[in-house]
Enzyme design. Structure first.
Site, short mmCIF file in Angstrom:
data_model
loop_
_atom_site.label_atom_id
_atom_site.label_comp_id
_atom_site.label_asym_id
_atom_site.label_seq_id
_atom_site.Cartn_x
_atom_site.Cartn_y
_atom_site.Cartn_z
NE ARG A 135 -1.03 11.64 10.08
CZ ARG A 135 -1.93 10.89 9.04
NH1 ARG A 135 -1.65 9.75 8.90
NH2 ARG A 135 -3.12 11.44 8.41
CG ASP A 154 -1.94 1.34 1.25
OD1 ASP A 154 -1.75 2.18 0.82
OD2 ASP A 154 -3.05 0.94 1.84
CE1 TYR A 214 -7.33 9.99 1.30
CE2 TYR A 214 -8.66 9.15 -0.64
CZ TYR A 214 -8.20 9.05 0.87
OH TYR A 214 -8.43 8.02 1.58
CE LYS A 215 -4.32 8.91 2.69
NZ LYS A 215 -4.25 7.57 3.01
C1 LIG Z 1 -5.40 6.76 3.44
C2 LIG Z 1 -5.07 5.23 3.34
C3 LIG Z 1 -6.25 4.36 2.98
C4 LIG Z 1 -7.50 5.07 2.35
O1 LIG Z 1 -8.32 4.21 1.96
P1 LIG Z 1 -9.94 4.78 1.28
O2 LIG Z 1 -10.24 3.60 0.78
O3 LIG Z 1 -9.35 5.82 0.46
O4 LIG Z 1 -10.64 5.44 2.48
C5 LIG Z 1 -5.60 3.11 2.95
N1 LIG Z 1 -4.79 2.70 3.34
C6 LIG Z 1 -3.64 3.44 3.77
C7 LIG Z 1 -2.41 2.99 4.21
C8 LIG Z 1 -3.94 4.62 4.01
O5 LIG Z 1 -3.07 5.60 4.53
#
Ligand SMILES: *Cc1c(COP(=O)(O)O)cnc(C)c1O
Length: 416
Positions: free
Chosen positions: A375, A201, A226-227
């Site tokens: 954070r 991930d 979105y990050k």
């Molecule tokens: C932000 C994040 C997600 C987000 O998942 P969504 O399906 O977009 O809500 C998943 N895994 C990690 C490690 C994250 O940091």
């Protein structure tokens, strides 16, 4: 660390002037006086995205209506944007597709990994992985009839748990709470050596840290739009499937967009030949347009420069907090070692929630992760060295004056 203790604000202004990435700041809407240290949760709005949305809404949707699917190539948006994201993560253009959410993409790729490693029953992950990753694994296991196990272990010792039971090693490259980064190439190699597949991930790494999925031989990956990709709130996510695995499995969310011929409207599902089979339904074109604009902007930056600046910003923040805010109960949880640090800095503090609320009220936006972590994310495209100085200044003021010690800052909000 070789930094002198006598850093001045003026020296940091000079450092910003010499920063090769400095010109990117003007490509974003950043409200005046705001220090935004939360781009790892929601990236800010690129100015060009406003234009792009205007164009997509008015010219494409407004004028073209349904013709837009071909005339504006909406139908190829998932593959086209996937191919662009591929350049950020060391993948081939036909190995990445932009679709759905990270959670849903975890479901699809994890289902693939389990099926492609038959005879093994264990998903290995860490207890402190992002919850959705663990929840999706639990849901999939239940759906598969319970014959599988999610083994959650201590991340520091993850390699010791790799054995011949492990079907898939499912890890998040940079931990969302601590900012600790795994050695992706080494762990991928160790997983393969014991016959496990890998699912990474990249939510907290892609766009801030150079990633080379094919260089490491990774099997599957997912990540967030979105990050650090600055795609906007709830932007579509993406997934990576190494070419060698693509023809061997078709994922269970077998919607029509993943069909070999969606517009043949046949009654029997037949998966598209390549990565396209990981699509499910109709892509959200407005959201995809915003994401593409963010990714295009990021592709103009040199990822090595981005990484170098990210480390310099986080080094500076750690140094200044340690120097100036000592004695106020902040405990660094992010590794100092560059090799295992992502692009964020986290501290434990007994009043972490109230402290972050007070910081936000002082226009320094970071976030809080239960039970006690404050954070701070450092996105090198729009942050200046002087912002780090000013953020620490405001933090020090809040600690000295105990400005956090107010009822309103203790009231828990629904999103932290
Ligand atoms: C932000 C994040 C997600 C987000 O998942 P969504 O399906 O977009 O809500 C998943 N895994 C990690 C490690 C994250 O940091």
């Amino acid at each position: 660390m070789s930094q002198s203790t006598s850093i001045s604000r003026a020296a940091l202004v000079a450092r910003d002037a010499a920063d090769p990435l400095a010109h990117f700041r003007d490509c974003f809407h950043i409200p005046d006086n705001l220090i935004y240290l939360d781009g790892n949760s929601l990236g800010p709005l690129p100015k060009r995205t406003v234009e792009r949305m205007h164009q997509t809404v008015n010219e494409e949707w407004g004028r073209m209506l349904i013709k837009g699917w071909t005339a504006c190539d909406w139908i190829n948006a998932p593959a086209r944007i996937g191919a662009k994201i591929a350049r950020l993560i060391g993948a081939q253009p036909d190995e990445v597709i932009c679709t759905d959410s990270t959670s849903i993409n975890l479901f699809k790729t994890l289902a693939a990994a389990l099926t492609l490693n038959p005879g093994r029953r264990v998903i290995l992950s860490t207890r402190d992985n992002f919850p959705t990753d663990l929840y999706i694994a639990q849901g999939l296991i239940q759906h598969l009839g319970g014959g599988y196990e999610l083994r959650m272990v201590d991340g520091e010792r993850i390699a010791e748990y790799l054995d011949d039971q492990i079907a898939v090693l499912m890890l998040t490259h940079v931990n969302y709470k601590t900012g600790r980064m795994f050695d992706l190439p080494a762990l991928t190699q160790q997983a393969h050596a014991c016959g496990a597949l890998t699912l990474w991930d990249l939510a907290h790494s892609a766009g801030a840290i150079p990633v080379d999925l094919n260089g490491a031989g990774v099997d599957f990956a997912v990540g967030c739009g979105y990050k650090y990709l600055n795609g906007g709130p709830g932007a579509p996510a993406y997934l990576f499937v190494a070419r060698r695995w693509q023809p061997l499995f078709s994922q269970p969310l077998s919607g029509w967009m993943g069909h070999a011929e969606p517009f043949a409207f046949t009654s029997i599902y037949e998966p598209a030949p390549g990565i396209g089979r990981y699509l499910c339904g109709t892509p959200p074109i407005l959201s995809m347009a915003a994401l593409e604009s963010g990714v295009d902007l990021l592709l103009e930056a040199d990822m090595q420069q981005v990484r170098a600046k990210s480390l310099a910003l986080t080094d500076l923040f750690i140094h200044l907090v340690n120097m100036r805010c000592a004695g106020y109960g902040l405990e660094l949880v992010t590794p100092r070692d560059h090799a295992i640090r992502g692009s964020q800095v986290s501290f434990r503090h007994p009043q972490g929630y109230a402290l972050m609320q007070a910081l936000i009220a002082a226009n320094v936006i970071g976030d809080f992760r239960a039970p006690d972590i404050v954070r701070f994310g450092f996105a090198p495209l729009y942050l200046r060295f002087v912002d780090v100085w000013d953020a620490v200044d405001r933090l020090l003021h809040i600690l000295e004056s105990r400005a956090w010690d107010r009822e309103e800052f203790r009231r828990l909000k629904p999103v932290t």
